[in-house]
Design an enzyme around this catalytic site. Sequence first.
Site, short mmCIF file in Angstrom:
data_model
loop_
_atom_site.label_atom_id
_atom_site.label_comp_id
_atom_site.label_asym_id
_atom_site.label_seq_id
_atom_site.Cartn_x
_atom_site.Cartn_y
_atom_site.Cartn_z
N TYR A 1 0.73 -1.26 -0.06
CA TYR A 1 -0.05 -0.08 0.01
C TYR A 1 1.00 1.25 -0.16
O TYR A 1 0.65 2.10 -0.80
CB TYR A 1 -0.91 0.08 1.14
CG TYR A 1 -1.87 1.18 1.26
CD1 TYR A 1 -3.15 1.35 0.87
CD2 TYR A 1 -1.53 2.24 2.32
CE1 TYR A 1 -3.88 2.35 1.16
CE2 TYR A 1 -2.20 3.17 2.46
CZ TYR A 1 -3.56 3.30 1.89
OH TYR A 1 -4.34 4.39 2.39
N ILE B 1 -9.29 7.76 8.69
CA ILE B 1 -10.69 7.86 8.32
C ILE B 1 -11.34 6.87 8.91
O ILE B 1 -11.24 5.63 8.64
CB ILE B 1 -10.96 8.22 6.98
CG1 ILE B 1 -9.82 9.47 6.44
CG2 ILE B 1 -12.19 9.01 6.59
CD1 ILE B 1 -9.72 10.59 7.24
P1 NDP Z 1 -12.93 1.45 1.18
O1 NDP Z 1 -12.19 0.16 1.30
O2 NDP Z 1 -13.95 2.03 1.97
O3 NDP Z 1 -13.35 1.78 -0.49
C1 NDP Z 1 -12.41 1.39 -1.61
C2 NDP Z 1 -13.34 1.51 -2.62
O4 NDP Z 1 -12.43 1.00 -3.72
C3 NDP Z 1 -14.54 0.84 -2.69
O5 NDP Z 1 -15.54 1.35 -3.50
C4 NDP Z 1 -14.33 -0.48 -3.52
O6 NDP Z 1 -15.34 -0.99 -3.96
C5 NDP Z 1 -13.23 -0.05 -4.59
N1 NDP Z 1 -12.22 -1.03 -5.07
C6 NDP Z 1 -11.72 -2.18 -4.42
N2 NDP Z 1 -10.87 -2.94 -4.96
C7 NDP Z 1 -11.15 -2.46 -6.21
C8 NDP Z 1 -10.76 -2.98 -7.57
N3 NDP Z 1 -10.02 -4.07 -7.74
N4 NDP Z 1 -11.06 -2.35 -8.86
C9 NDP Z 1 -12.08 -1.10 -8.65
N5 NDP Z 1 -12.55 -0.72 -7.57
C10 NDP Z 1 -12.19 -1.40 -6.39
O7 NDP Z 1 -11.48 2.76 1.03
P2 NDP Z 1 -11.53 4.15 2.00
O8 NDP Z 1 -12.92 4.86 1.57
O9 NDP Z 1 -11.35 3.86 3.25
O10 NDP Z 1 -10.39 4.73 1.18
C11 NDP Z 1 -10.61 5.83 0.13
C12 NDP Z 1 -9.32 6.30 -0.05
O11 NDP Z 1 -8.74 7.00 0.76
C13 NDP Z 1 -8.08 5.36 -0.75
O12 NDP Z 1 -7.33 5.87 -1.60
C14 NDP Z 1 -7.40 5.26 0.65
O13 NDP Z 1 -5.68 5.03 0.37
C15 NDP Z 1 -7.65 6.60 1.06
N6 NDP Z 1 -7.10 6.71 2.60
C16 NDP Z 1 -7.96 6.11 3.60
C17 NDP Z 1 -7.80 6.19 4.96
C18 NDP Z 1 -8.73 5.47 5.81
O14 NDP Z 1 -8.35 5.70 7.01
N7 NDP Z 1 -9.78 5.09 5.28
C19 NDP Z 1 -6.37 6.53 5.28
C20 NDP Z 1 -5.61 7.22 4.43
C21 NDP Z 1 -6.00 7.24 3.11
P3 NDP Z 1 -15.72 -2.58 -4.52
O15 NDP Z 1 -15.29 -3.48 -3.42
O16 NDP Z 1 -17.15 -2.41 -4.91
O17 NDP Z 1 -14.78 -2.72 -6.02
#
Ligand code: NDP
Length: 285
Positions: A177, A212
């Site tokens: 990651y 988050i």
């Molecule tokens: P989530 O895990 O809640 O959501 C991830 C999203 O990506 C989902 O919509 C998922 O949907 C989609 N996804 C997963 N695998 C795939 C794939 N192979 N192809 C297409 N889509 C995919 O993540 P967060 O909302 O927590 O994080 C969002 C962003 O924020 C990320 O970039 C993360 O690195 C960043 N971030 C988050 C933090 C946190 O604490 N939450 C901290 C720091 C950064 P589906 O499974 O339906 O494909």
Amino acid sequence: CFLSALGLLLAYYFYPATDSFRPEMLQGKRVIVTGASTGIGEQIAYHLARMGAHLVVTARTEAKLKKVISECLKLGAASAHFIPGTMEDLVFAEQVVTKAGKLMGGLDMLILNHIAPVNLRFFNGDVASIRKVMDINFFSYITMTSAALPMLKVTNGSIVVVSSIAGKLITPLIADYSAAKFALDGFYSSLQKELQLMNVNISITLCILGFINTDSAVKSLSGIVENITPSPKEECAVEIIKGGALRQKVIAYPSSIYISMWNPIRTIQEYFILLTYNIDNITRN
Ligand code: NDP
């Protein structure tokens, strides 16, 4: 030279955005949001819908995307479509952009937010799984950006890249990651400078996020990382949209992590390195 570098440095870190954010800035704008089936991406979609944007959302889970777009339409989106598929497939990544451009008649903002599910673990030599994470978390971002640039040039549009404190600071158990997030910083920071040198008016906003309260993040850190309170995903989503709309180079949320980006030596060195370039001799495409 030193004084001008120092001036630039202070301006870079401390100068407030010249414009202040108004939700109308997004009204009628054509936006793609990736990873929008849940978490921060879902909240970004809802806020944009309230602001009256046209939306194309994508992720893998079709059923969740259907619910998201129906909610977006209720909230006031100018239009809302979904394109389901996996970002492991780079052909799909490119097609999302071209299809979205056709559906919305152009593109103003590309919000790159999706990530592969995160598993905290020691590196076990599994190179194939790192490659998969790099495809989803890095190469699909570049692929979508490349497909979107021609449309964004027409609209003087924006690219918003959702990154992490793990792309600025080193932490164990998330080598894959972290590698992808550092790669995003390197690529998009360099691209930002190239666009500036070529006088291309496309903004790139790098969003550095702390912990988050999305279901996936809370679950994956549970029992491993303790004594940190996560920040709300709804507010985080607003800050990401604001950063993009105000064409900020970088935003940090929560603001307490801003200090992780304070690297004055790097900024001064970058300034002096650029002075050594003979830009006129660079072939411009
Ligand atoms: P989530 O895990 O809640 O959501 C991830 C999203 O990506 C989902 O919509 C998922 O949907 C989609 N996804 C997963 N695998 C795939 C794939 N192979 N192809 C297409 N889509 C995919 O993540 P967060 O909302 O927590 O994080 C969002 C962003 O924020 C990320 O970039 C993360 O690195 C960043 N971030 C988050 C933090 C946190 O604490 N939450 C901290 C720091 C950064 P589906 O499974 O339906 O494909």
